[in-house]
Design a protein around this motif. Structure first.
Motif, PDB file in Angstrom:
ATOM      1  N   UNK A 315       2.733 -19.221  48.452  1.00 58.08           N
ATOM      2  CA  UNK A 315       4.170 -19.413  48.262  1.00 58.08           C
ATOM      3  C   UNK A 315       4.912 -18.142  48.637  1.00 58.08           C
ATOM      4  N   UNK A 316       5.986 -18.254  49.412  1.00 55.12           N
ATOM      5  CA  UNK A 316       6.772 -17.068  49.766  1.00 55.12           C
ATOM      6  C   UNK A 316       7.602 -16.598  48.579  1.00 55.12           C
ATOM      7  N   UNK A 317       7.964 -15.335  48.592  1.00 55.88           N
ATOM      8  CA  UNK A 317       8.820 -14.814  47.521  1.00 55.88           C
ATOM      9  C   UNK A 317      10.199 -15.454  47.537  1.00 55.88           C
ATOM     10  N   UNK A 318      10.534 -16.126  48.619  1.00 56.89           N
ATOM     11  CA  UNK A 318      11.854 -16.732  48.752  1.00 56.89           C
ATOM     12  C   UNK A 318      11.945 -18.127  48.132  1.00 56.89           C
ATOM     13  N   UNK A 319      10.852 -18.659  47.557  1.00 57.69           N
ATOM     14  CA  UNK A 319      10.929 -20.020  47.025  1.00 57.69           C
ATOM     15  C   UNK A 319      11.936 -20.100  45.879  1.00 57.69           C
ATOM     16  N   UNK A 320      12.534 -21.278  45.729  1.00 60.92           N
ATOM     17  CA  UNK A 320      13.553 -21.515  44.699  1.00 60.92           C
ATOM     18  C   UNK A 320      13.032 -22.581  43.742  1.00 60.92           C
ATOM     19  N   UNK A 321      13.062 -22.341  42.442  1.00 62.56           N
ATOM     20  CA  UNK A 321      12.595 -23.361  41.503  1.00 62.56           C
ATOM     21  C   UNK A 321      13.440 -24.628  41.590  1.00 62.56           C
ATOM     22  N   UNK A 322      12.806 -25.758  41.317  1.00 66.35           N
ATOM     23  CA  UNK A 322      13.457 -27.049  41.440  1.00 66.35           C
ATOM     24  C   UNK A 322      13.316 -27.807  40.124  1.00 66.35           C
ATOM     25  N   UNK A 323      14.405 -27.938  39.337  1.00 67.26           N
ATOM     26  CA  UNK A 323      14.310 -28.605  38.031  1.00 67.26           C
ATOM     27  C   UNK A 323      13.979 -30.085  38.126  1.00 67.26           C
ATOM     28  N   UNK A 324      14.137 -30.686  39.309  1.00 69.87           N
ATOM     29  CA  UNK A 324      13.845 -32.106  39.503  1.00 69.87           C
ATOM     30  C   UNK A 324      12.627 -32.327  40.397  1.00 69.87           C
ATOM     31  N   UNK A 325      11.806 -31.347  40.535  1.00 64.87           N
ATOM     32  CA  UNK A 325      10.674 -31.408  41.454  1.00 64.87           C
ATOM     33  C   UNK A 325       9.744 -32.568  41.106  1.00 64.87           C
TER      34      UNK A 325
END
Length: 328
Positions: A315-325
């Motif tokens: 996973x890149x450091x740029x990933x964004x968490x997704x509350x609806x993943x």
């Protein structure tokens, strides 16, 4: 190989150290139940603030207990929950994980919280290998998923409305039992008659693999309105029976449709003693994690992250968490 797991998807702060794929060195959980019980449920802003207070001291305690003197040299991978969950809570965990991965120069794996629950059973059972069916049941989730292989998942069915754990909480609130509702209803149900109140089993006659618990909750409400003198123990036992039967009927259906008889059950509701009793007589083989791995924990996140790393994921450091993943 040591993996650091971090879990902050909702209201439990948890960290873990896992050696290779299954050797759990240590895991810790800081619960927020006392902080939220006054409000009758999780307050998202309060949850994220408590994660901010708890995470670094908990991580320091973990490293001390595992005698990790030089984390950059001894820890080889970081796994962190990136969804689904509460956005504020997810941001605390993922931001900390990114900072540590960058500072320690170790790879990072963003883990789906639901995949983590699948791996809570993987940690506990050496013979649990795909393909199998998994039932994830908690305050926020009610899903039946086909695990074709680790990393390859197919959604078989989910709830139309309330998750089963959410229904337990709402019925407990109707009865004035407090929060969290699941353990309170289970405790009261032990002194009640599960057939005292003829509550409907949700989706009992539906030929599809799906769940619904809002109607059952409403049936409890109307039963109480018609007869305010009902024994609380009987209400709890009757509701618990109907809710668990609804879950198990759909597992029966999924086993029949897929032809797969291995079923892994995880999530907070998997700790329910009535559920554990009722699966004993089933034709399919059930896998359940130990009670301490049923609720949200970083051990399962570390296990899922290690497995993903071995599959070649990064996973890149740029990933964004997704509350609806979603998982599948």
């Amino acid at each position: 190989m040591l993996t650091l797991g971090i879990e902050t998807s909702c209201d439990d702060t948890s960290v873990a150290l896992l050696e290779n794929n299954k050797n759990l060195r240590c895991f810790l959980v800081a619960s927020q139940l006392k902080d939220h019980e006054t409000f009758g449920g999780v307050v998202p802003e309060l949850a994220s603030r408590k994660h901010l207070e708890n995470l670094i001291p908990l991580l320091s305690q973990l490293l001390d207990e595992c005698e990790i003197k030089n984390p950059p040299r001894e820890i080889h991978l970081i796994a962190v929950t990136d969804g689904p969950g509460l956005m504020g809570s997810l941001l605390i965990g993922t931001t900390a994980a990114k900072a540590l991965a960058q500072a320690w120069e170790v790879p990072l794996i963003a883990v789906n919280h639901l995949e983590g629950h699948i791996f809570s059973n993987y940690l506990a059972h050496d013979d649990l290998l795909p393909p199998f069916i998994t039932l994830i049941i908690s305050g926020g989730h009610t899903e039946l998923i086909l695990v074709r292989s680790f990393g390859d998942y197919k959604l078989l069915g989910a709830t139309r409305d309330d998750a089963v754990g959410e229904a337990f909480d709402k019925v407990a609130r109707l009865l004035g039992l407090g929060y969290p509702g699941g353990p309170m209803i289970e405790k009261m149900a032990r002194g009640g008659d599960p057939f005292a109140i003829p509550l409907p089993v949700p989706m009992a006659d539906s030929p599809s693999i799906e769940f619904s618990f809002s109607g059952l909750k409403t049936a409890v409400l109307w039963a109480l309105k018609r007869n305010p003198n009902l024994r609380v123990e009987d209400v709890c036992a009757s509701f618990q029976r109907a809710a668990i039967e609804a879950l198990l009927r759909k597992v029966d259906l999924a086993v029949k449709i897929t032809g797969i008889s291995k079923v892994a059950i995880s999530g907070g509701v998997a700790a329910n003693s009535w559920l554990r009793e009722k699966i004993e007589g089933k034709s399919w083989h059930a896998y359940l994690p130990p009670i301490e791995l049923c609720t949200d924990n970083a051990a399962m996140i570390a296990a899922a992250g290690y497995n993903a790393y071995k599959r070649g994921e990064r996973s890149p450091l740029s990933f964004v968490p997704d509350p609806s993943k979603s998982l599948a």
